[in-house]
Motif scaffolding. Structure first.
Motif, PDB file in Angstrom:
ATOM      1  N   VAL A   1       0.847  -1.190   0.000  1.00  0.00           N
ATOM      2  CA  VAL A   1       0.000   0.000   0.000  1.00  0.00           C
ATOM      3  C   VAL A   1       0.884   1.241   0.000  1.00  0.00           C
ATOM      4  N   ASP A   2       0.630   2.135  -0.933  1.00  0.00           N
ATOM      5  CA  ASP A   2       1.414   3.366  -1.065  1.00  0.00           C
ATOM      6  C   ASP A   2       0.486   4.548  -0.829  1.00  0.00           C
ATOM      7  N   ILE A   3       0.832   5.379   0.142  1.00  0.00           N
ATOM      8  CA  ILE A   3      -0.063   6.468   0.530  1.00  0.00           C
ATOM      9  C   ILE A   3      -0.274   7.454  -0.606  1.00  0.00           C
ATOM     10  N   SER A   4       0.725   7.656  -1.480  1.00  0.00           N
ATOM     11  CA  SER A   4       0.549   8.591  -2.592  1.00  0.00           C
ATOM     12  C   SER A   4      -0.487   8.076  -3.588  1.00  0.00           C
ATOM     13  N   ASP A   5      -0.484   6.756  -3.827  1.00  0.00           N
ATOM     14  CA  ASP A   5      -1.494   6.175  -4.713  1.00  0.00           C
ATOM     15  C   ASP A   5      -2.883   6.299  -4.098  1.00  0.00           C
ATOM     16  N   ILE A   6      -2.959   6.076  -2.781  1.00  0.00           N
ATOM     17  CA  ILE A   6      -4.238   6.169  -2.083  1.00  0.00           C
ATOM     18  C   ILE A   6      -4.812   7.580  -2.205  1.00  0.00           C
ATOM     19  N   ILE A   7      -3.970   8.580  -2.005  1.00  0.00           N
ATOM     20  CA  ILE A   7      -4.442   9.965  -2.057  1.00  0.00           C
ATOM     21  C   ILE A   7      -4.946  10.309  -3.454  1.00  0.00           C
ATOM     22  N   ALA A   8      -4.237   9.825  -4.495  1.00  0.00           N
ATOM     23  CA  ALA A   8      -4.660  10.102  -5.862  1.00  0.00           C
ATOM     24  C   ALA A   8      -6.033   9.496  -6.138  1.00  0.00           C
ATOM     25  N   THR A   9      -6.242   8.257  -5.715  1.00  0.00           N
ATOM     26  CA  THR A   9      -7.547   7.617  -5.911  1.00  0.00           C
ATOM     27  C   THR A   9      -8.606   8.282  -5.049  1.00  0.00           C
ATOM     28  N   LEU A  10      -8.232   8.670  -3.834  1.00  0.00           N
ATOM     29  CA  LEU A  10      -9.176   9.300  -2.913  1.00  0.00           C
ATOM     30  C   LEU A  10      -9.723  10.602  -3.486  1.00  0.00           C
ATOM     31  N   THR A  11      -8.893  11.341  -4.214  1.00  0.00           N
ATOM     32  CA  THR A  11      -9.344  12.593  -4.811  1.00  0.00           C
ATOM     33  C   THR A  11     -10.479  12.339  -5.801  1.00  0.00           C
ATOM     34  N   GLY A  12     -10.307  11.317  -6.633  1.00  0.00           N
ATOM     35  CA  GLY A  12     -11.375  10.967  -7.572  1.00  0.00           C
ATOM     36  C   GLY A  12     -12.602  10.432  -6.869  1.00  0.00           C
ATOM     37  N   ASN A  13     -12.377   9.653  -5.814  1.00  0.00           N
ATOM     38  CA  ASN A  13     -13.498   9.108  -5.062  1.00  0.00           C
ATOM     39  C   ASN A  13     -14.316  10.199  -4.390  1.00  0.00           C
ATOM     40  N   ALA A  14     -13.657  11.275  -3.984  1.00  0.00           N
ATOM     41  CA  ALA A  14     -14.376  12.365  -3.314  1.00  0.00           C
ATOM     42  C   ALA A  14     -15.422  12.975  -4.239  1.00  0.00           C
TER      43      ALA A  14
END
Length: 289
Positions: free
Chosen positions: A220-233
């Motif tokens: 799990v990479d936090i930078s990848d999570i944040i990028a996906t989270l932005t779209g999910n928002a």
């Protein structure tokens, strides 16, 4: 009774176009301060309240979120229905980053949090056999479908303490032996406390990653999570803004009894109850106390 929707989630969720009379309000209660002020307003004739779970600026870790204060504050505002919107990892190949899951079960592996409003001086036991409200969950599923989101109805959420992500061995255990579908850090004890407060509760899990079990996606990479989270928002906001029309302004009693969870739950005899404890429960359990 009128519908009053409370949304617990991140900052991207509550920036909704068309929210009228928007105002940040402070709510105080006997369980301490909630994570942040609460954004209140009106959308399509329905009262709305948005509570940043981690506080604006993300100042609370999953373990330090004041879960009791948050639920108590929403109850004091008059909220009737709570929508939890949160990031999670997936244990299923067909539930990919960017997909949503309408969770209906939990396995609670948290250990450093206060999990009940009740205790010495006023003992109560509520059922969380079915910890989410089917009526509210159905509305979230319909809203997601109408918004064009890839959404999965039903799933088991493994609630871990955090703040670290899973080891490979833990991830495989939860996926292969326990049959969990997603993993996150915040829906427990939130769902349990909502049930104690007689609030309907639905969990919308927004998938950001495959946790650490997946052989082709690495750790799990936090930078990848944040990028996906932005779209999910953006997707989460589209879901939430459709809920007022689906739920309507007039609210009948919950057909599943979420709003009557305390009818037979309190075991301490009235003359044996601690007055100080009873006073703290004025919002959460005032209906039965």
């Amino acid at each position: 009774m009128n519908t009053y929707i409370g949304v617990i989630g991140g900052s991207g969720i509550y920036d909704i176009e068309g929210l009228e009379n928007a105002e940040w309000v402070s709510v105080s209660g006997p369980w301490g301060a909630p994570s942040d002020q609460i954004l209140t307003g009106n959308l399509d004739g329905v009262n709305m309240a948005f509570l940043p779970r981690h506080g604006r600026g993300h100042v609370h870790s999953p373990s330090t979120v004041p879960y009791r204060a948050n639920i108590d504050a929403l109850k004091r505002l008059g909220v009737t229905d709570v929508i939890s919107v949160s990031a999670c990892g997936s244990f299923r190949e067909d539930r990919a980053p960017g997909d949503f899951v309408i969770v209906d079960q939990f396995i609670d592996r948290t250990f450093a949090r206060d999990k009940s409003f009740f205790g010495a001086g006023c003992v109560a036991h509520v059922s969380v056999a079915h910890p989410t409200c089917p009526r509210l969950s159905d509305a979230c599923y319909t809203a997601a479908k109408d918004a064009g989101i890839t959404v999965h109805k039903g799933g088991t959420y493994l609630a871990m303490e955090g703040p670290q992500f899973s080891s490979l061995a833990e991830s495989k255990l939860y996926r292969e032996n326990w049959g969990c579908d997603v993993i996150g850090m915040t829906n427990m004890p939130e769902a349990k406390l909502a049930r104690e407060a007689e609030l309907c509760y639905a969990s919308v899990a927004m998938i950001t990653d495959y946790d650490s079990w997946h052989p082709h996606h690495g750790e799990v990479d936090i930078s990848d999570i944040i990028a996906t989270l932005t779209g999910n928002a953006d997707k989460g906001r589209d879901l939430v803004k459709r809920l007022p029309v689906l739920l309507g302004t007039d609210r009948a009693p919950c057909p599943h009894g979420c709003d009557r969870a305390l009818d037979y739950a309190i075991l301490t005899a009235p003359d044996a109850r601690d007055p100080a404890m009873v006073a703290k429960l004025d919002a959460v359990a005032g209906r039965v106390l």
